[in-house]
Design a protein around this motif. Structure first.
Motif, PDB file in Angstrom:
ATOM      1  N   ASP A 181       0.828  -1.206   0.000  1.00 45.19           N
ATOM      2  CA  ASP A 181       0.000   0.000   0.000  1.00 45.19           C
ATOM      3  C   ASP A 181       0.866   1.261   0.000  1.00 45.19           C
ATOM      4  O   ASP A 181       0.514   2.279  -0.600  1.00 45.19           O
ATOM      5  N   ASN A 182       1.999   1.190   0.694  1.00 38.35           N
ATOM      6  CA  ASN A 182       2.860   2.372   0.827  1.00 38.35           C
ATOM      7  C   ASN A 182       4.141   2.291  -0.005  1.00 38.35           C
ATOM      8  O   ASN A 182       4.711   3.312  -0.374  1.00 38.35           O
ATOM      9  N   GLY A 183       4.608   1.080  -0.274  1.00 40.09           N
ATOM     10  CA  GLY A 183       5.914   0.910  -0.893  1.00 40.09           C
ATOM     11  C   GLY A 183       5.920   1.109  -2.399  1.00 40.09           C
ATOM     12  O   GLY A 183       4.881   1.041  -3.062  1.00 40.09           O
ATOM     13  N   LYS A 184       7.130   1.336  -2.906  1.00 41.02           N
ATOM     14  CA  LYS A 184       7.348   1.482  -4.343  1.00 41.02           C
ATOM     15  C   LYS A 184       8.614   0.724  -4.721  1.00 41.02           C
ATOM     16  O   LYS A 184       9.497   0.515  -3.891  1.00 41.02           O
ATOM     17  N   ILE A 185       8.693   0.319  -5.978  1.00 39.91           N
ATOM     18  CA  ILE A 185       9.912  -0.284  -6.519  1.00 39.91           C
ATOM     19  C   ILE A 185      10.636   0.803  -7.295  1.00 39.91           C
ATOM     20  O   ILE A 185      10.043   1.454  -8.164  1.00 39.91           O
ATOM     21  N   ILE A 186      11.909   1.003  -6.986  1.00 41.25           N
ATOM     22  CA  ILE A 186      12.706   2.022  -7.674  1.00 41.25           C
ATOM     23  C   ILE A 186      13.815   1.317  -8.431  1.00 41.25           C
ATOM     24  O   ILE A 186      14.676   0.661  -7.853  1.00 41.25           O
ATOM     25  N   ASN A 187      13.767   1.443  -9.755  1.00 47.32           N
ATOM     26  CA  ASN A 187      14.632   0.724 -10.702  1.00 47.32           C
ATOM     27  C   ASN A 187      15.571   1.651 -11.444  1.00 47.32           C
ATOM     28  O   ASN A 187      15.250   2.837 -11.655  1.00 47.32           O
ATOM     29  N   GLY A 188      16.666   1.097 -11.908  1.00 51.08           N
ATOM     30  CA  GLY A 188      17.524   1.750 -12.899  1.00 51.08           C
ATOM     31  C   GLY A 188      17.596   0.844 -14.119  1.00 51.08           C
ATOM     32  O   GLY A 188      16.620   0.242 -14.526  1.00 51.08           O
ATOM     33  N   HIS A 189      18.787   0.794 -14.744  1.00 51.57           N
ATOM     34  CA  HIS A 189      19.177  -0.206 -15.752  1.00 51.57           C
ATOM     35  C   HIS A 189      18.634   0.018 -17.150  1.00 51.57           C
ATOM     36  O   HIS A 189      19.373  -0.128 -18.127  1.00 51.57           O
ATOM     37  N   THR A 190      17.370   0.332 -17.307  1.00 47.15           N
ATOM     38  CA  THR A 190      16.779   0.465 -18.645  1.00 47.15           C
ATOM     39  C   THR A 190      16.417   1.918 -18.924  1.00 47.15           C
ATOM     40  O   THR A 190      15.533   2.473 -18.266  1.00 47.15           O
ATOM     41  N   PRO A 191      17.106   2.563 -19.864  1.00 49.66           N
ATOM     42  CA  PRO A 191      16.791   3.965 -20.162  1.00 49.66           C
ATOM     43  C   PRO A 191      15.330   4.152 -20.561  1.00 49.66           C
ATOM     44  O   PRO A 191      14.772   3.362 -21.323  1.00 49.66           O
ATOM     45  N   VAL A 192      14.710   5.188 -19.999  1.00 46.00           N
ATOM     46  CA  VAL A 192      13.315   5.493 -20.337  1.00 46.00           C
ATOM     47  C   VAL A 192      13.314   6.236 -21.668  1.00 46.00           C
ATOM     48  O   VAL A 192      13.762   7.383 -21.757  1.00 46.00           O
ATOM     49  N   LYS A 193      12.831   5.577 -22.695  1.00 42.82           N
ATOM     50  CA  LYS A 193      12.892   6.139 -24.041  1.00 42.82           C
ATOM     51  C   LYS A 193      11.950   7.330 -24.195  1.00 42.82           C
ATOM     52  O   LYS A 193      10.965   7.463 -23.462  1.00 42.82           O
ATOM     53  N   ARG A 194      12.291   8.162 -25.161  1.00 40.36           N
ATOM     54  CA  ARG A 194      11.482   9.353 -25.461  1.00 40.36           C
ATOM     55  C   ARG A 194      10.013   8.944 -25.672  1.00 40.36           C
ATOM     56  O   ARG A 194       9.706   8.009 -26.417  1.00 40.36           O
ATOM     57  N   GLY A 195       9.116   9.630 -24.961  1.00 40.13           N
ATOM     58  CA  GLY A 195       7.692   9.334 -25.098  1.00 40.13           C
ATOM     59  C   GLY A 195       7.178   8.299 -24.122  1.00 40.13           C
ATOM     60  O   GLY A 195       5.964   8.120 -23.990  1.00 40.13           O
ATOM     61  N   HIS A 196       8.091   7.583 -23.430  1.00 39.77           N
ATOM     62  CA  HIS A 196       7.671   6.589 -22.443  1.00 39.77           C
ATOM     63  C   HIS A 196       7.649   7.231 -21.058  1.00 39.77           C
ATOM     64  O   HIS A 196       8.318   8.238 -20.807  1.00 39.77           O
ATOM     65  N   LYS A 197       6.918   6.631 -20.152  1.00 41.28           N
ATOM     66  CA  LYS A 197       6.746   7.201 -18.821  1.00 41.28           C
ATOM     67  C   LYS A 197       7.625   6.487 -17.792  1.00 41.28           C
ATOM     68  O   LYS A 197       7.637   5.254 -17.751  1.00 41.28           O
ATOM     69  N   PRO A 198       8.316   7.240 -16.941  1.00 40.88           N
ATOM     70  CA  PRO A 198       9.140   6.612 -15.906  1.00 40.88           C
ATOM     71  C   PRO A 198       8.353   6.138 -14.692  1.00 40.88           C
ATOM     72  O   PRO A 198       8.849   5.356 -13.890  1.00 40.88           O
ATOM     73  N   VAL A 199       7.132   6.626 -14.545  1.00 45.47           N
ATOM     74  CA  VAL A 199       6.278   6.231 -13.412  1.00 45.47           C
ATOM     75  C   VAL A 199       5.188   5.315 -13.949  1.00 45.47           C
ATOM     76  O   VAL A 199       4.434   5.678 -14.847  1.00 45.47           O
ATOM     77  N   MET A 200       5.101   4.101 -13.376  1.00 44.17           N
ATOM     78  CA  MET A 200       4.208   3.084 -13.910  1.00 44.17           C
ATOM     79  C   MET A 200       3.386   2.465 -12.781  1.00 44.17           C
ATOM     80  O   MET A 200       3.632   2.713 -11.608  1.00 44.17           O
ATOM     81  N   ALA A 201       2.457   1.587 -13.194  1.00 48.10           N
ATOM     82  CA  ALA A 201       1.717   0.728 -12.268  1.00 48.10           C
ATOM     83  C   ALA A 201       1.069   1.520 -11.137  1.00 48.10           C
ATOM     84  O   ALA A 201       1.198   1.171  -9.968  1.00 48.10           O
ATOM     85  N   ASN A 202       0.395   2.588 -11.503  1.00 52.23           N
ATOM     86  CA  ASN A 202      -0.287   3.419 -10.508  1.00 52.23           C
ATOM     87  C   ASN A 202       0.699   3.871  -9.419  1.00 52.23           C
ATOM     88  O   ASN A 202       0.412   3.794  -8.223  1.00 52.23           O
ATOM     89  N   LYS A 203       1.876   4.318  -9.868  1.00 47.47           N
ATOM     90  CA  LYS A 203       2.911   4.892  -9.008  1.00 47.47           C
ATOM     91  C   LYS A 203       3.629   3.861  -8.125  1.00 47.47           C
ATOM     92  O   LYS A 203       4.343   4.242  -7.199  1.00 47.47           O
ATOM     93  N   LYS A 204       3.476   2.580  -8.438  1.00 44.52           N
ATOM     94  CA  LYS A 204       4.181   1.557  -7.668  1.00 44.52           C
ATOM     95  C   LYS A 204       5.570   1.274  -8.226  1.00 44.52           C
ATOM     96  O   LYS A 204       6.395   0.672  -7.547  1.00 44.52           O
ATOM     97  N   MET A 205       5.839   1.692  -9.444  1.00 52.60           N
ATOM     98  CA  MET A 205       7.131   1.459 -10.104  1.00 52.60           C
ATOM     99  C   MET A 205       7.669   2.779 -10.635  1.00 52.60           C
ATOM    100  O   MET A 205       6.970   3.499 -11.353  1.00 52.60           O
ATOM    101  N   ILE A 206       8.927   3.098 -10.264  1.00 52.99           N
ATOM    102  CA  ILE A 206       9.578   4.313 -10.756  1.00 52.99           C
ATOM    103  C   ILE A 206      10.929   3.921 -11.345  1.00 52.99           C
ATOM    104  O   ILE A 206      11.757   3.301 -10.664  1.00 52.99           O
ATOM    105  N   VAL A 207      11.157   4.279 -12.609  1.00 53.12           N
ATOM    106  CA  VAL A 207      12.414   3.962 -13.296  1.00 53.12           C
ATOM    107  C   VAL A 207      13.175   5.261 -13.496  1.00 53.12           C
ATOM    108  O   VAL A 207      12.669   6.198 -14.106  1.00 53.12           O
TER     109      VAL A 207
END
Length: 639
Positions: free
Chosen positions: A526-552
């Motif tokens: 409910d409170n936690g998030k996964i914070i990732n690196g490794h894969t560049p966020v390409k132009r036009g793609h979003k770094p925040v996903m899964a209803n704010k549960k994943m941040i790249v």
């Protein structure tokens, strides 16, 4: 209570009053605002851009200045003041040249010191006096504290306050004081730094980044796949060394190995020069920020590149044959070549090979190193193990690093958690044992720590697992089914070069999947998030996903990725008010900032905002302090 722990308490708190004082202090700290966490990822050796982001706190410095001085200073003056905080020594030199008289300069010192103290007061409000004191320069500790905790508007203190500043100027200490205070503000702006992998790679100065981190006040590191090559090299893995040398040669960065870390490549260079010829596929890639390479240097780098690539392919075949459990038979590539090195069969299809350099390959035993190659690798392994400066940097990376980290309810991991197409944790089978999820990452971390601590005693399996982390199909740091290095060099066919990502990278857009992963790691979904690196966020793609549960947050620190991402990197801030994602423009240079006032903050996006400001009590550190208070209260009752 444990007798040993009781003895420690008695030594530290010999009286009732000392216990009471500590309880009051800790409970007061629990009510302070949560400190700012700063997340960066995939720096890839880009020291100058990293330094700039660190110095400006991903825009936090300027934001604090705007909060205090908006309406009192112009936007130009605010930016000028911000650059002074980022680069105090250089900005002071440039600033002095703007004044035509000493009185003008002294008035500027008076105004700027007063503003600097006001900014420091604002920055210090969320910390205890003890913590602020630790951040102050010892040379100016007394003076700074007097200015910091005096009221310049209070009639009884005004003259006292002003005389301190006037004497700093008269005694030629204004510049030293401004510099020291700027660095104190930088330190207090960010309470803790998270580096989510890949300090090393193609950028020119990972050694300078490591030196910066060594001196940083509070930092943790989640290892990235490129970091593992260097850790594996220092742990005695010949194949990790061959891979990192190949990458350095490919990007004209062998100076990192030779000049920064003092590792002698003479034997490799001599062997490559006499064995290989020019080859366009192996010519080093030089980016626009590098000096143009001389022709003789380019040719030698091209030859070294070929030499280490062929050694790499041979060593890969040896490891794959040694460990059928790795399930990588399809990557034992040299045995698939036929027709005197001109053809290859992959997955039942035949391809022509181009730009080949198989001079040292014995087709009756393709994975056998020549005597020269064996001698070169033996010497390189010893050089990496005993490189003093490299060991110092990697010791720090090991001490502050991990495969993943649970921190204040969030999961920090560089690459991925390997899963099946259905989203179930994928198992890595080895010698009859199965590892998945947190146990998989812990297994790899334990193996790395053992190998790194005693490189000379490591078994083949322990050392080979370090390379598996680099490109194994179930490696959480690689996250693909195969690494197609050979195909990219020698086969002109994009289809055969495709590397298929683990299902994690598709599923991480799904909230239910991310919640499942958080639960597997013992975190509150409910409170936690996964914070990732490794894969560049390409132009036009979003770094925040899964209803704010994943941040790249790999957005392009490395210049090589900026044409794909369209920006100069993402960073993340987590403070007592919530989470902010920061997008950066590509970094130009420190001098562009100083001379032209340029900055690289593009936009800040609020991800989460707290209705009630978070306190230290709600953090991991707060839970530890609260537990300590409970113990102290028990101890107090026993006195």
């Amino acid at each position: 209570m444990n007798p040993y722990y009781l003895t420690l308490l008695e030594k530290r708190f010999p009286t009732k009053q000392s216990i009471v004082t500590e309880i009051i202090n800790l409970e007061a700290i629990l009510n302070l605002p949560k400190g700012t966490e700063h997340f960066v990822s995939d720096v890839h050796g880009e020291y100058n851009a990293f330094q700039h982001v660190l110095r400006n706190g991903s825009g936090n410095v300027k934001q604090k200045i705007q909060e205090i001085f908006e309406g009192r200073l112009t936007e130009e003056s605010i930016q000028d003041f911000a650059i002074l905080i980022y680069y105090p020594e250089e900005k002071l030199i440039a600033k002095k040249q703007q004044f035509t008289s000493q009185p003008e300069l002294e008035q500027w010192y008076l105004d700027t010191i007063a503003r600097m103290i006001e900014l420091l007061q604002k920055t210090a409000t969320k910390y205890s006096r003890s913590k602020v004191r630790k951040a102050l320069s010892p040379d100016f500790m007394y003076i700074t504290e007097e200015l910091l905790y005096s009221n310049s508007n209070e009639l009884d203190q005004k003259d006292y306050y002003n005389r301190i500043i006037e004497n700093l100027i008269k005694l030629n200490q204004a510049e030293a004081f401004l510099t020291a205070t700027a660095y104190t503000i930088q330190r207090l702006i960010v309470d803790h730094l998270h580096v989510i992998g890949d300090i090393f790679d193609r950028g020119p100065a990972p050694d300078k980044i490591m030196k910066t981190l060594l001196d940083y006040h509070s930092v943790d590191i989640q290892w990235g796949n490129h970091d593992i090559l260097w850790l594996g090299g220092a742990a005695g893995s010949p194949l990790c060394i061959a891979n990192l040398l190949r990458i350095c040669a490919r990007y004209n960065n062998l100076a990192i190995v030779e000049d920064a870390y003092g590792i002698n490549l003479r034997h490799l260079a001599t062997f490559a020069d006499k064995t290989y010829q020019d080859n366009p596929a192996f010519s080093p890639k030089v980016n626009s920020s590098q000096e143009k390479i001389k022709e003789d240097e380019r040719l030698l780098m091209t030859k070294i590149h070929q030499a280490v690539a062929i050694i790499q392919f041979k060593l890969e075949g040896q490891i794959i044959k040694r460990h059928p459990d790795f399930d990588m038979a399809n990557r034992a590539i040299l045995e698939k070549i036929w027709n005197k090195g001109s053809k290859i069969e992959i997955d039942g299809k035949h391809y022509s090979l181009q730009d080949t350099c198989f001079q040292t390959v014995d087709w009756t035993d393709p994975y056998k190193l020549t005597d020269d190659e064996s001698e070169i690798m033996d010497k390189l392994v010893q050089s990496f193990i005993h490189a003093t400066k490299l060991r110092e940097h990697l010791d720090f990376m090991m001490a502050r690093g991990s495969m993943f980290k649970r921190y204040n309810g969030n999961l920090l991991v560089h690459g991925c958690i390997p899963v099946t197409q259905e989203g179930k944790l994928e198992s890595f089978e080895l010698k009859g044992k199965s590892y998945a999820g947190p146990e998989l990452l812990a297994f790899f971390e334990d193996n790395l720590r053992k190998s790194y601590a005693e490189p000379k005693k490591s078994t083949d399996l322990e050392t080979d697992l370090l390379w598996y982390l680099w490109q194994g199909p179930k490696s959480p740091l690689f996250g693909k089914h195969a690494m197609k290095t050979f195909e990219r060099y020698f086969i002109n066919n994009e289809e055969v070069q495709v590397e298929i990502p683990n299902a994690y990278y598709k599923l991480r857009h799904d909230e239910a999947f991310c919640r499942h992963i958080l639960e597997e790691f013992g975190l509150n979904p409910d409170n936690g998030k996964i914070i990732n690196g490794h894969t560049p966020v390409k132009r036009g793609h979003k770094p925040v996903m899964a209803n704010k549960k994943m941040i790249v947050i790999d957005g392009g620190f490395s210049k090589a990725y900026q044409s794909t991402t369209g920006i100069g990197g993402y960073t993340l801030l987590s403070n007592s008010y919530g989470l902010q994602l920061v997008a950066h423009q590509p970094f130009t240079s420190k001098w562009d900032s100083i001379e032209n006032g340029t900055d690289i903050i593009s936009v800040k996006r609020i991800i989460d905002s707290e209705v009630k400001r978070q306190t230290i009590a709600e953090t991991d550190m707060g839970k530890e302090l609260a537990s300590r208070v409970v113990e102290l209260k028990k101890y107090l009752q026993s006195k």
